[in-house]
Design an enzyme around this catalytic site. Structure first.
Site, short mmCIF file in Angstrom:
data_model
loop_
_atom_site.label_atom_id
_atom_site.label_comp_id
_atom_site.label_asym_id
_atom_site.label_seq_id
_atom_site.Cartn_x
_atom_site.Cartn_y
_atom_site.Cartn_z
CB CYS A 15 -0.90 -0.03 1.24
SG CYS A 15 -2.03 1.33 1.32
N PRO A 16 0.59 2.24 -0.80
CG PRO A 16 0.53 4.49 -1.51
CD PRO A 16 1.37 3.48 -0.73
#
Length: 76
Positions: A15-16
């Site tokens: 992430c992200p």
């Protein structure tokens, strides 16, 4: 025939990055087409649920197998 139009390999990304790559990939699709994302980050499950709500695209399926997660998202 596959049940998706484009596959995004986000394995090994945290992430992200899977969300950012998915956002870019889904822009190249027409409405009604399906993007499949394959990821290894367990956090991506919640991320893609939130992503589909925020973008208005439909999360059709979430699957988990052998430490990999796949998401099918239909562009609206």
């Amino acid at each position: 025939m596959a049940d998706f139009d484009l596959e995004l390999d986000a394995r090994g990304l945290n992430c992200p990055l899977p969300i950012l790559r998915a956002k870019k990939s889904i822009q190249s699709l027409n409405a009604g087409q399906v993007l499949r994302i394959v990821a290894t980050d367990p956090g991506s499950v919640k991320d893609f649920e939130a992503f589909s709500k925020q973008t208005g695209n439909e999360l059709l399926a979430t699957n988990q197998q052998a430490g990999e997660y796949s998401f099918d998202i239909r562009k609206n």
